[in-house]
Design an enzyme around this catalytic site. Structure first.
Site, mmCIF file in Angstrom:
data_model
loop_
_atom_site.group_PDB
_atom_site.id
_atom_site.type_symbol
_atom_site.label_atom_id
_atom_site.label_comp_id
_atom_site.label_asym_id
_atom_site.label_seq_id
_atom_site.Cartn_x
_atom_site.Cartn_y
_atom_site.Cartn_z
ATOM 1 N NE ARG A 142 45.102 63.488 41.126
ATOM 2 C CZ ARG A 142 46.869 63.335 41.031
ATOM 3 N NH1 ARG A 142 47.370 62.186 40.727
ATOM 4 N NH2 ARG A 142 47.792 64.201 41.328
ATOM 5 C CE LYS A 167 45.657 67.636 37.716
ATOM 6 N NZ LYS A 167 44.913 68.569 38.837
ATOM 7 C CG HIS A 242 39.185 64.538 44.763
ATOM 8 N ND1 HIS A 242 39.885 64.171 44.231
ATOM 9 C CD2 HIS A 242 39.368 65.910 45.140
ATOM 10 C CE1 HIS A 242 41.216 64.431 43.995
ATOM 11 N NE2 HIS A 242 41.348 65.605 45.013
ATOM 12 N NE ARG A 245 44.667 63.487 44.886
ATOM 13 C CZ ARG A 245 45.911 62.698 45.466
ATOM 14 N NH1 ARG A 245 45.829 61.210 44.530
ATOM 15 N NH2 ARG A 245 47.189 63.622 44.765
ATOM 16 C CG HIS A 276 50.444 66.808 45.257
ATOM 17 N ND1 HIS A 276 49.562 66.777 46.538
ATOM 18 C CD2 HIS A 276 48.706 66.416 44.183
ATOM 19 C CE1 HIS A 276 48.293 67.081 46.160
ATOM 20 N NE2 HIS A 276 47.805 66.791 44.991
ATOM 21 C CE1 TYR A 285 45.291 67.841 46.742
ATOM 22 C CE2 TYR A 285 43.310 66.104 48.206
ATOM 23 C CZ TYR A 285 44.899 66.584 46.815
ATOM 24 O OH TYR A 285 44.355 66.068 44.860
#
Length: 308
Positions: A142, A167, A242, A245, A276, A285
């Site tokens: 990220r 995150k 982004h 990614r 994740h 994704y």
């Protein structure tokens, strides 16, 4: 400082102790408090929240809903000790789920972006953004994770990076390809020649010696996009930083299909590498890549043929 500002500080401390970052919410709630205090009203009402949330007038519904949700959380906290504070109902501005279509960069487009960064105004900015773009492309990190890296997070001997405070406050260690390690070492040699380099622990720095700011990184990347001649593929699919990614995730799975690897195992590893919570978070994704879906269909057809 007003009582509301003090209450906001307590609210943020409580939520952050539970793992939330709330950087954008803090800024928005400071603005809301200033707006409310300017009205001179005795207590926060739903109308105050709605009037403030629906700004700017030409904003989209999701942005208004996001602003209102920030106020809802804060007013819910205030209402527990002050019943005169009204909490906006959750269906007042419903959120309409929408995700941009990922722009899946081709290798030549990544190269073009790195070359475009060579036109930046100073040698350090050139080195910083070329290294940053390259790192995002080959690790799928990220953007916030990359600009939050400190010098001690990079282990050149073992070829790893440690991602801290990611995150959900997760931490992970990711292995790097030897060429990536060599590239980062070259960047650090250039970085450390700056007179003010020792003033910050940040891995990536600006010419002033400070840590990169997210908004500046976004602006500089879009400048590189224009310089490289990249254009939107559709109105909902435009080159975003982004999407590096997304491209990394798709390419990783394509390699698994091409070399005959266990794709479920690769997906689990990819999910961990990306940080994740579970593989289910990684599926988004991959869902927008026609080539990947075609490879999956080919393998499924092959397996079906073996069984019949």
């Amino acid at each position: 400082m007003s009582e509301l500002h003090c209450a906001l500080a307590e609210y943020l401390n409580l939520r952050r102790s539970l793992g939330y970052k709330l950087r954008r919410s803090e800024k928005l709630l400071q603005q809301f408090i200033d707006f409310f205090l300017a009205t001179g009203a005795p207590a926060i009402t739903t109308q105050h929240a709605l009037t403030w949330a629906c700004q700017p007038e030409d904003g989209c519904n999701n942005w208004w809903a996001y602003r209102l949700s920030a106020v809802r959380g804060f007013t819910n906290y205030l209402h527990a000790t002050d019943p005169t504070v009204e909490v906006p109902p959750p269906d007042l501005l419903p959120w309409r789920p929408h995700r941009a279509i990922p722009y899946l960069y081709r290798d030549e487009e990544i190269i073009a972006l790195i070359k475009a960064a060579g036109a930046l105004s100073s040698p350090l900015r050139v080195a910083t953004y070329q290294s940053l773009i390259g790192l995002l492309a080959v690790t799928g990190m990220r953007v916030g994770e990359a600009i939050n890296l400190d010098l001690h997070d990079f282990d050149a001997r073992n070829g790893t990076l440690i991602i801290r405070n990611a995150k959900f406050n997760k931490m992970r260690e990711i292995p790097l390809h030897p060429t990536t390690v060599a590239s980062l070492k070259r960047y650090l040699a250039r970085r450390n020649r700056m007179a003010n380099a020792e003033e910050t622990s940040a891995l990536f720095i600006s010419p002033s010696g400070s840590r990169l700011l997210y908004c500046n990184v976004q602006w500089t990347f879009q400048r590189a996009v224009r310089q490289a001649g990249l254009v939107s593929r559709t109105t909902h699919c435009r080159p975003r930083i982004h999407d590096m990614r997304h491209a990394f995730a798709v390419n990783t799975m394509l390699e698994a299909y091409r070399d005959g690897s266990n794709t479920q195992q690769r997906l689990t590893l990819l999910s961990t590498y990306l940080g994740h919570v579970s593989p289910a978070s990684t599926y988004w994704y991959l869902s927008a890549a026609p080539e990947l879906l075609a490879k999956a269909a080919e393998r499924l057809e092959h397996l079906h043929g073996e069984q019949t």
